[in-house]
Motif scaffolding. Sequence first.
Motif, PDB file in Angstrom:
ATOM      1  N   UNK A  64     -18.705 103.771  37.701  1.00 52.97           N
ATOM      2  CA  UNK A  64     -19.170 102.223  38.778  1.00 52.97           C
ATOM      3  C   UNK A  64     -19.766 102.935  39.957  1.00 52.97           C
ATOM      4  N   UNK A  65     -20.507 101.791  40.527  1.00 57.54           N
ATOM      5  CA  UNK A  65     -20.821 102.196  41.856  1.00 57.54           C
ATOM      6  C   UNK A  65     -19.938 102.349  42.931  1.00 57.54           C
ATOM      7  N   UNK A  66     -18.962 101.723  42.829  1.00 63.80           N
ATOM      8  CA  UNK A  66     -17.649 101.819  43.686  1.00 63.80           C
ATOM      9  C   UNK A  66     -17.093 103.007  43.687  1.00 63.80           C
ATOM     10  N   UNK A  67     -16.802 103.642  42.598  1.00 66.48           N
ATOM     11  CA  UNK A  67     -16.309 104.770  42.502  1.00 66.48           C
ATOM     12  C   UNK A  67     -16.988 106.079  43.099  1.00 66.48           C
ATOM     13  N   UNK A  68     -18.527 106.091  42.873  1.00 70.32           N
ATOM     14  CA  UNK A  68     -19.309 106.709  43.506  1.00 70.32           C
ATOM     15  C   UNK A  68     -19.321 106.826  45.065  1.00 70.32           C
ATOM     16  N   UNK A  69     -19.353 105.542  45.503  1.00 66.76           N
ATOM     17  CA  UNK A  69     -19.168 105.282  46.940  1.00 66.76           C
ATOM     18  C   UNK A  69     -17.819 105.855  47.581  1.00 66.76           C
ATOM     19  N   UNK A  70     -16.532 105.736  46.586  1.00 64.28           N
ATOM     20  CA  UNK A  70     -15.464 106.090  47.171  1.00 64.28           C
ATOM     21  C   UNK A  70     -15.459 107.742  47.227  1.00 64.28           C
ATOM     22  N   UNK A  71     -16.023 108.192  46.181  1.00 64.68           N
ATOM     23  CA  UNK A  71     -16.192 109.789  46.165  1.00 64.68           C
ATOM     24  C   UNK A  71     -16.940 110.336  47.538  1.00 64.68           C
ATOM     25  N   UNK A  72     -18.127 109.498  47.641  1.00 63.01           N
ATOM     26  CA  UNK A  72     -18.891 110.111  48.836  1.00 63.01           C
ATOM     27  C   UNK A  72     -17.909 109.852  50.054  1.00 63.01           C
ATOM     28  N   UNK A  73     -17.284 108.925  50.398  1.00 60.75           N
ATOM     29  CA  UNK A  73     -16.655 108.550  51.575  1.00 60.75           C
ATOM     30  C   UNK A  73     -15.344 109.666  51.509  1.00 60.75           C
ATOM     31  N   UNK A  74     -14.869 109.784  50.395  1.00 58.20           N
ATOM     32  CA  UNK A  74     -13.778 110.782  50.392  1.00 58.20           C
ATOM     33  C   UNK A  74     -14.372 112.338  50.763  1.00 58.20           C
ATOM     34  N   UNK A  75     -15.351 112.652  50.470  1.00 54.51           N
ATOM     35  CA  UNK A  75     -15.871 114.044  50.658  1.00 54.51           C
ATOM     36  C   UNK A  75     -16.137 114.127  52.292  1.00 54.51           C
ATOM     37  N   UNK A  76     -16.301 113.045  52.852  1.00 59.32           N
ATOM     38  CA  UNK A  76     -16.664 113.273  54.383  1.00 59.32           C
ATOM     39  C   UNK A  76     -15.542 113.295  55.082  1.00 59.32           C
ATOM     40  N   UNK A  77     -14.253 112.656  54.524  1.00 58.55           N
ATOM     41  CA  UNK A  77     -12.996 112.715  55.410  1.00 58.55           C
ATOM     42  C   UNK A  77     -12.004 113.004  54.495  1.00 58.55           C
ATOM     43  N   UNK A  78     -11.914 114.373  53.934  1.00 62.89           N
ATOM     44  CA  UNK A  78     -10.881 114.635  53.009  1.00 62.89           C
ATOM     45  C   UNK A  78      -9.757 115.455  53.575  1.00 62.89           C
TER      46      UNK A  78
END
Length: 192
Positions: A33-47
Amino acid sequence: MISKYREDSRLRAGIFLCFLISSFVGIGMFSGCNGAADENEAAKNNLPPLSTTFDTPEALAQAFLDALYQKDVEALKKFGLSKEEFRLHVWPELPVSKLEKNPLPFDYGWNDLHQKSTNSLRRTYATYGGRKLTFIRLEFEDETTPYDTFKVHRDARVVVRDEDIGETLRLDLFGSIMEKDGRFKLFSYVTD
């Protein structure tokens, strides 16, 4: 309808299997779902940083041999990627996570990889646990696979001197090593 569902399932399973075989990588979490994609993108930037990493792949191989000799199962487990590390650091960059139609679900991929990796580690532990293996060098039989933020050095061979039998051996003790931000961590124990 059932026939079409089975064909789709087989196609997805085949794509997944080919991906694992060709790159010795597993699958991280993705819900589609789009929420998971957004979460993954956000996580990539602040891991959060990877845990239990080493300065060089050789230092990792030496630590692995030490833990194997000491039969330290907990240390051996910590050398590999955790489920959360895989989900945050690896999954967002894998091609199978970006399939437009029917991306493979995380639980299917993670459980498959985790089971294979655990089985491989058990075989290695049963064969070499408690044996004094002196590190000589580390070799990689396959190409390094680059991703956006990390690399996977595939098909590792550890050259050791087995002190019990007095011979030099080339061993498949683990499958691949991840390199990220100049640090090294076991990517997978899968050796076949």
